[in-house]
Scaffold this motif. Structure first.
Motif: not given
Ligand code: C2E
Ligand code: MG
Ligand code: MG
Length: 243
Positions: A122-132, A158-161, A164-166, A194-197
């Motif tokens: 499990e990783i959080t969004e903020s951890a990933v965002m530091r260097d995508v 950041h909840s960047s859609l 989720l894709q990348r 909406a998140i589930i969809q």
């Protein structure tokens, strides 16, 4: 104190079940605890930020990885005939930045016979965002080792859609604050729906965090959520208590 906590054997892992909304347990999240000789059991929310700041998180992360792989391997032999449960570990931003993470996971998986796909990260969004770009690379390597990947606390960062894709993700964990908001705010349930969809469109499995009440469970089932984690299915407990 934290410096010597690992050598003194004061850290341990508690396991909280993740379940289908029909309550069948599918796996467990490993959550670290610090049993301090004077202060008693300290929750990770208190010491993980200090460990992050001091860099000790890398050492703690290695302990968590080793211990989770060891305990998971022993579970497999107990539950050999049933579907194998998975164990999900939390990896912090410092660990994701460290060049040794992939090597450490490779080592733990070769030392402990864990079936492919049963170690989740499990990783959080903020951890990933530091260097995508770098995160993408590390996550791809973990995936190649057979790990399944979950984006933790979704909706709070950041909840960047496009993330989720990348990213090569398998699961999205909807943060507990959204599940709590379902019973209060008018828009709460629609947000979760909406998140589930969106997750479905991207072929990701949703895990709802912090399910406590039956009403949460019923709402989530109606919204098409597949998996949940929360006190309704069980609190975090030491491994032997789940065997
Ligand atoms: P998380 O990864 O989002 O873990 C879920 C947290 O929510 C856990 O808190 C769990 O006990 C709590 N929880 C689960 N279900 C419910 C519920 O129904 N109601 C309520 N009120 N709470 C619920 P915990 O164990 O205190 O961990 C807090 C955070 O500390 C974790 O959040 C994770 O971000 C971090 N953490 C825990 N273990 C580790 C670790 O080994 N490494 C790293 N880097 N972080 C860790
Ligand atoms: Mg987590
Ligand atoms: Mg979470």
């Amino acid at each position: 104190d934290l410096h010597s906590a690992i050598e003194r054997g004061e850290l341990s892992l508690y396991y909280q079940p993740q379940a289908r909304i029909d309550r069948t347990i599918t796996g467990f999240e490993a959550l670290v605890r610090w049993h301090h000789p004077q202060r008693g059991t300290i929750a990770p929310g208190t010491f993980i930020p200090i460990a992050e700041e001091s860099g000790l998180i890398v050492q703690i992360g290695l302990y968590v990885l080793e211990q989770a792989a060891r305990e998971l391997a022993s579970w497999q032999s107990v539950l050999a005939s049933d579907a194998a449960p998975f164990v999900s570990i939390n990896v912090s931003s410092r660990q994701l930045d460290s060049p040794d993470l992939v090597e450490a996971v490779t080592g733990a998986l070769s030392e402990h016979p864990v079936p492919v796909g049963c170690l989740h990260v499990e990783i959080t969004e903020s951890a990933v965002m530091r260097d995508v770009a770098r995160s993408q690379d590390v996550l791809k390597q973990l995936k190649a080792l057979g790990c399944h990947l979950a984006l933790d606390d979704f909706g709070t960062g950041h909840s960047s859609l496009s993330l989720l894709q990348r990213l090569p993700l398998d699961y999205v964990k909807i943060d507990r604050s959204f599940i709590t908001a379902m019973s209060g705010e008018f828009s709460g349930e629609s947000m979760v729906g909406a998140i589930i969809q969106i997750a479905k469109i991207l072929h990701l499995t949703v895990i709802a965090e912090g399910i406590e009440a039956e009403t949460d469970e019923l709402r989530l089932r109606a919204l098409g959520c597949q998996l949940g984690q929360g006190y309704r299915y069980g609190k975090p407990l030491p491994a032997p208590q789940w065997q």
